[in-house]
Design a protein around this motif. Structure first.
Motif, short mmCIF file in Angstrom:
data_model
loop_
_atom_site.label_atom_id
_atom_site.label_comp_id
_atom_site.label_asym_id
_atom_site.label_seq_id
_atom_site.Cartn_x
_atom_site.Cartn_y
_atom_site.Cartn_z
N PHE A 111 -2.48 2.67 -1.32
CA PHE A 111 -1.80 2.49 -2.59
C PHE A 111 -0.48 3.25 -2.61
N GLU A 112 0.35 2.98 -3.60
CA GLU A 112 1.76 3.37 -3.69
C GLU A 112 2.55 2.45 -2.76
N SER A 113 3.49 1.73 -3.36
CA SER A 113 4.22 0.71 -2.59
C SER A 113 4.89 1.27 -1.34
N ALA A 114 5.43 2.48 -1.42
CA ALA A 114 6.12 3.04 -0.24
C ALA A 114 5.12 3.37 0.86
N GLY A 173 4.01 -9.93 -9.14
CA GLY A 173 5.37 -10.06 -8.62
C GLY A 173 6.45 -9.30 -9.34
N THR A 174 6.15 -8.07 -9.77
CA THR A 174 7.18 -7.18 -10.33
C THR A 174 7.95 -6.58 -9.15
N PRO A 175 9.02 -5.82 -9.41
CA PRO A 175 9.73 -5.21 -8.27
C PRO A 175 8.81 -4.39 -7.35
N LYS A 213 -2.49 1.09 -10.66
CA LYS A 213 -1.18 0.41 -10.68
C LYS A 213 -1.08 -0.50 -9.46
N ILE A 214 -0.46 -1.64 -9.67
CA ILE A 214 -0.18 -2.52 -8.53
C ILE A 214 1.03 -1.95 -7.81
N PRO A 215 1.20 -2.21 -6.50
CA PRO A 215 0.33 -2.97 -5.62
C PRO A 215 -0.68 -2.07 -4.92
N VAL A 216 -1.80 -2.70 -4.46
CA VAL A 216 -2.71 -1.98 -3.57
C VAL A 216 -3.12 -2.93 -2.45
N1 LIG Z 1 4.81 4.37 -7.81
C1 LIG Z 1 4.04 3.16 -7.89
C2 LIG Z 1 4.39 2.44 -9.16
C3 LIG Z 1 3.55 1.21 -9.37
C4 LIG Z 1 3.70 0.67 -10.79
O1 LIG Z 1 4.32 1.30 -11.68
N2 LIG Z 1 3.11 -0.51 -11.03
C5 LIG Z 1 3.13 -1.08 -12.36
C6 LIG Z 1 3.70 -2.50 -12.32
S1 LIG Z 1 5.31 -2.55 -11.64
C7 LIG Z 1 1.71 -1.19 -12.91
O2 LIG Z 1 0.81 -1.55 -12.18
N3 LIG Z 1 1.52 -0.88 -14.19
C8 LIG Z 1 0.26 -1.03 -14.83
C9 LIG Z 1 -0.05 0.08 -15.79
O3 LIG Z 1 0.79 0.98 -15.94
O4 LIG Z 1 -1.13 0.05 -16.39
C10 LIG Z 1 4.32 2.29 -6.66
O5 LIG Z 1 5.46 2.35 -6.17
O6 LIG Z 1 3.40 1.61 -6.18
#
Ligand SMILES: N[C@@H](CCC(=O)N[C@@H](CS)C(=O)NCC(=O)O)C(=O)O
Length: 286
Positions: A115-118, A50-52, A99-102
């Protein structure tokens, strides 16, 4: 200047300390261990936190459900990035960027990983036909602001948030550099929202859903505890918009999914049905 860092000719990975998550960082991508992801019963499987960036997608799913679209039902599993869940073989298979979300969409003939939130927001908007104008200038504006969010938020999160809130040592140069950029971005948004009710124009779109979890939470004092430092109340149009979006049922519901931090009452590690969220909201302090 004393203690000035002189970069060596070739970077070597001897980073130690820095912040509480530094030990999970590595310059190499790919799976670090074998583990399958859990799977629920719905066609849509979300692996998130639940991060942004995570909130963007759960807000979209809850907005779709609020419209009565039953096919938007989803299972949301918690990925604890502090515990290196994003480096399991199952996760990396869906998102090589760890990286989340997927999202795994199993509704078609072949499952598709998004993947990639957008990209997830666009996938869901096109799949269900909501929150992304089908043609014309408002569609272009929605993409303008969606891409703006994806390009800008890393300066707020990875830049300002990292150095102001997470880095063990507070350093003036990076904090100044990124506070300047965060305020410039808020000013960009403020000027746009002075002219329009929503970021892309007259309609609530996936651009609002991508921007609110970062800049909305920031001006509402829910991100990095930086409201006073950045004097967020001076961005009056952003504050007006942030409150308006926050009041939406889909946002109230989506923002708490996969939360394993923050206020205790609003934590909800996994979501598999509407009642999971109802139970959390029922314990919201009055
Ligand atoms: N550009 C990616 C960014 C996703 C992102 O930075 N997720 C972070 C949490 S907010 C993450 O999973 N970080 C884990 C890591 O860096 O190992 C998106 O928009 O989906």
């Amino acid at each position: 200047m004393t203690n000035q860092y002189v970069p060596p000719k070739v970077w070597v990975n001897n980073v130690s300390g820095g912040n509480k998550w530094a030990n999970i960082n590595s310059p190499e991508s790919g799976a670090r261990y074998e583990r399958k992801l859990p799977v629920g019963e719905h066609a849509l499987q979300l692996y998130s936190l639940g991060t942004p960036n995570g909130q963007k997608v759960t807000i979209m799913l809850e907005e779709l459900l609020a419209l009565g679209i039953k096919e938007a039902e989803y299972d949301a599993f918690l990925i604890n990035i502090g515990e290196a869940d994003q480096f399991s073989s199952g996760f990396v298979e869906l998102n090589p960027n760890s990286k989340i979300p997927v999202l795994l969409d199993r509704s078609g003939d072949e499952p598709v990983n998004v993947f990639e939130s957008a990209s997830i927001l666009v996938h869901l908007a096109e799949k269900f036909g909501h929150f992304l104008p089908k043609s014309g200038p408002e569609r272009t504006q929605t993409f303008n602001w969606l891409f703006w969010a994806q390009g800008s938020a890393p300066f707020l999160g990875g830049g300002f948030g990292h150095f102001y809130a997470y880095a063990d040592e507070k350093q003036e140069y990076p904090i100044n550099r990124f506070a300047m950029e965060a305020k410039r971005q808020l000013d960009v948004l403020d000027k746009q929202l002075a002219k329009h009710p929503y970021v892309a124009g007259d309609q609530y779109t996936i651009a609002d859903m991508a921007i609110w979890p970062w800049y909305g939470n920031l001006v509402l004092g829910k991100l990095y505890d930086a409201a006073e430092f950045l004097q967020v109340e001076s961005y009056t149009h952003v504050v007006r918009w942030a409150k308006q979006i926050e009041a939406r049922q889909g946002v109230q519901r989506g923002r708490i999914v996969n939360r394993s931090f923050g206020e205790e009452w609003e934590q909800l590690a996994e979501r598999h049905c509407a009642e999971d969220i109802d139970q959390v909201l029922a314990r919201k302090p009055k």
